[in-house]
Design an enzyme around this catalytic site. Structure first.
Site, PDB file in Angstrom:
ATOM      1  N   HIS B 269       1.426  -1.323   0.086  1.00 55.66           N
ATOM      2  CA  HIS B 269      -0.015  -0.093   0.307  1.00 55.66           C
ATOM      3  C   HIS B 269       0.777   1.602   0.310  1.00 55.66           C
ATOM      4  O   HIS B 269       1.178   2.204  -0.687  1.00 55.66           O
ATOM      5  CB  HIS B 269      -0.731  -0.010   0.819  1.00 55.66           C
ATOM      6  N   GLU B 270       2.453   1.416   1.043  1.00 53.59           N
ATOM      7  CA  GLU B 270       3.087   2.596   1.026  1.00 53.59           C
ATOM      8  C   GLU B 270       3.280   2.743  -0.313  1.00 53.59           C
ATOM      9  O   GLU B 270       3.919   3.995  -0.416  1.00 53.59           O
ATOM     10  CB  GLU B 270       4.103   2.568   2.324  1.00 53.59           C
TER      11      GLU B 270
END
Lengths: 476, 476
Positions: B269-270
């Site tokens: 996600h990051e």
């Protein structure tokens, strides 16, 4: 008079001045965080954004000091109506303001940008051993810094003006006479030591030391010295340094598998810087009363711990069990041998940051002479390498085989920091004076290190902030 | 017209505007570095200095936008004489300026200070499961943020004004209808899934996973995804986040020995956030053209990678050998089982950041409804815990046993960030649309993940900067 002022509310202009100065200093301490990050954490390609952040904060900081109401408040304030602490604040702000107001913002930005660009060029020049790569940047910085000095005081020796950025409490003439005395005393002393046939355990710490374990040992030493990890960190960087304020003061060190002292002594040195900063009063953060006095005083604290504690035989009594615990390979090492190794005078060292306690100052004096000549217009940038080698031969009897280990070894000139180097020697001299005074006042001072009660040594001297600037000046 | 403008020098007012905006944005990106440091590196007791640095930079940033010449330049500029890129810059600066100029500097500082204080109170309240500790801070922030909205537009719904700080390209009514549709579709869908007797490998990843090895695996995954470590870092923090710019964009994750997916999926996600930021044009750094579009678009990139790549069966074909290489204990794990485990819908999860792809939005909707009611004056702060539990029961069939895992779980309100939560769901919806469009356009898109050619998926969408704001709005 002072007593009356203590109990009354401060004048409105003083409160307003303090508000402005706290903002000014908050920007300065934000810049320190960005610089720490740049040297310790920032990924390799982050420079363009960081340069822009830092140069913007530089010019904002300049504007906060000179474009706002600081000057008006300073004009309005009647020092007689202030407490001595308030007078110290006003004295220090006035000094900073009077210098800054004379420097155009464009020049501040030019210097910040030129330094950013010079840093990369210097790194590359050093790596490629190619002074010519760095020369145009150095030339530009010398030129900009001469302009800067000219703006501040067109009638003064420009080098003296620059020196006062780093050491405002001591005239350059005094610094010069101290450096002269050091040179005159140290050159023959070092000759004597080199000629001596004393048989010291200079190789007592030869060997290979795992760097992860060296880091564990560095943390042991910091625990021993009572470094407050809730207000600090230990990291690694190319050049050890300390950065921060009384709430958050971080140190760095570095590790060489062949040289455990090359990590231990810098760690103790940086601890000294941090211990001073962490001792500044919390409630004065953001004002001159909560800031360090100057670079020489800062260096006096790091040298006190490095030279007078870290290199003492008594301290090694305390340290040795931790050392051998981490490095069982050194189980035969004696306190005396470690002490002798830590105090040896190197015959052939060309590198300032690896120098011993005595030759160190000759490295400083070479730089001092060269930067004075550069700023004074008596030396051209392209003559620096030859001049450097000539002076190394004269004072240390050594000729650097390359500029990489010669005039390109230090970062300072790429920052445009001319006048910074002398503070290292001045700090060492102050440290010796402080230690000498403590030794007179405290019974068996050095024996106390071995009893682990050393950590209170600096608690008094750590209070040397702006407020006691005058005392510091006298002490030097 | 546009062609002529392209080749001519930009108007003087435009160049001057750009100078001001670059300074404004440099301060903003400096603030990001300080925040990253605060969450990742800063020692425990560093807060007082950091708060002062951040609040000073907040007010300086505000002043740079509204007190200087930005307003005059905007008045002077004739948009017709500008290129489309220049028009985009002016449009975005004008939007920011028009909001900021209406907010008094004192209020900006009050909000910054109140947030700093609220952060500590929230941390303590959550730790002690004591909402009353946090309540007065929340009350103050709600009050300050209502004042803030009132200054910006006294005639508008204050929540809509706050929402536009995070998502300026989508009206609140549209966001609301999207959230309504999500709720109406997801509640029965989740009920169906829970009632289903499908036998999925939900426990395929049960076990204990060494956290250092998890970190090695996280780095493997980032290498696989082509994360540029020369312009980034991976660190750990309580809450995973991404921070930076196109030269230096860093991500964090966290490790739980019982939950390897709880580190892997946030890492991916990051990565999505960072990949978007690192794709912004270097030469536009410091201008709106070099900045992200908004939070929803940012989240569309992180969700695209997390949900549509990281949770795909094809990607697990690529990942599984690396997983079992790091964790030989999982040698019997099949791609299908890992895929099922990564896509399971949790029955009893109360925590937003640990939610699955479907229930996630119900967590968001609870927060959205509560913060609308708070800002609208329809809910008192002391009613928040009951309202929270009531809505969790209604949408998720769960009642939190404590406020610590209920209304105190998220950091956002302690930042005064009301209107932020909806962008998470909006981003997920955009991600689904982007993936759907890519799937239509690219043959066997998901199979390509297994062939390690996935890393070019986002290269087009990563260009969604300010300049294409209008397209983004249409895409939503």
């Amino acid at each position: 008079m002072a007593t009356e002022a203590e109990s009354a509310d401060p004048p409105a202009a003083y409160t307003a001045l303090l508000d402005e100065i706290e903002r000014y200093n908050a920007v300065g301490s934000a810049q320190s965080v960005l610089s720490w990050d740049q040297q310790v954490m920032m990924p390799e390609r982050g420079t363009p954004a960081r340069s822009q952040q830092l140069s913007t904060l530089s010019s904002l900081s300049h504007e906060l000091l000179v474009d706002g109401d600081v000057g008006d408040h300073l004009d309005t304030l009647d020092d007689e109506s202030l407490t001595t602490d308030q007078q110290a604040v006003v004295r220090e702000v006035r000094r900073q303001y009077r210098r800054a107001e004379r420097v155009p913002r464009d020049l501040v930005e030019d210097i910040s940008e030129a330094s950013s660009e010079a840093l990369g060029a210097w790194e590359s020049a050093r790596e490629n051993d190619d002074f010519d790569e760095f020369a145009p940047h150095l030339e530009r910085l010398v030129d900009l810094k001469r302009q800067y000095a000219e703006h501040i005081d067109p009638d003064a020796d420009p080098y003296a003006v620059l020196f006062a950025d780093y050491e405002p409490c001591l005239p350059l003439s005094k610094a010069e006479s101290i450096l002269d005395e050091l040179r005159e005393t140290l050159v023959p002393l070092i000759d004597d030591i080199r000629a001596s046939d004393a048989d010291l355990a200079t190789d007592a710490l030869d060997g290979t030391y795992d760097t992860d374990t060296q880091e564990d040992l560095a943390r042991d030493v910091l625990e021993l010295l009572d470094y407050d990890f809730d207000r600090g960190r230990l990291d690694t960087s190319t050049h050890p340094f300390t950065s921060g304020n009384q709430f958050d003061c971080r140190i760095t060190t570095r590790f060489d598998p062949e040289d455990p002292l090359g990590s231990l002594l810098p760690t103790i040195h940086e601890f000294g810087h941090a211990y001073y900063t962490l001792g500044l009063p919390d409630e004065e953060f953001g004002t001159p009363l909560g800031d360090d006095r100057d670079l020489s005083v800062h260096e006096s604290q790091s040298r006190l711990w490095e030279n007078h504690v870290g290199r003492s035989e008594a301290f090694w009594e305390l340290l040795l069990p931790k050392f051998t615990d981490r490095f069982p390979q050194a189980e035969d090492l004696s306190v005396r041998d470690a002490y002798e190794a830590a105090n040896q005078v190197y015959d052939e060292n060309l590198i300032r940051v690896e120098a011993d306690e005595l030759t160190y100052h000759l490295h400083i004096i070479v730089r001092f002479e060269i930067e004075r000549e550069l700023i004074g217009g008596d030396l051209a940038v392209d003559e620096v390498p030859d001049r450097w080698n000539e002076l190394y031969e004269e004072y240390l009897g050594l000729t650097p085989p390359s500029d990489a280990v010669g005039c390109l070894q230090d970062i300072h000139w790429s920052h445009g920091s001319f006048g910074y180097f002398p503070t290292y020697s001045l700090g060492s001299v102050m440290a010796a004076q402080l230690y000498d005074a403590a030794d007179d006042a405290i019974d068996e001072l050095d024996r106390r290190f071995a009893l682990a009660s050393s950590t209170r040594l600096a608690s008094g001297s750590a209070r040397t902030s702006i407020a006691t600037g005058n005392d510091t000046r006298r002490a030097s």
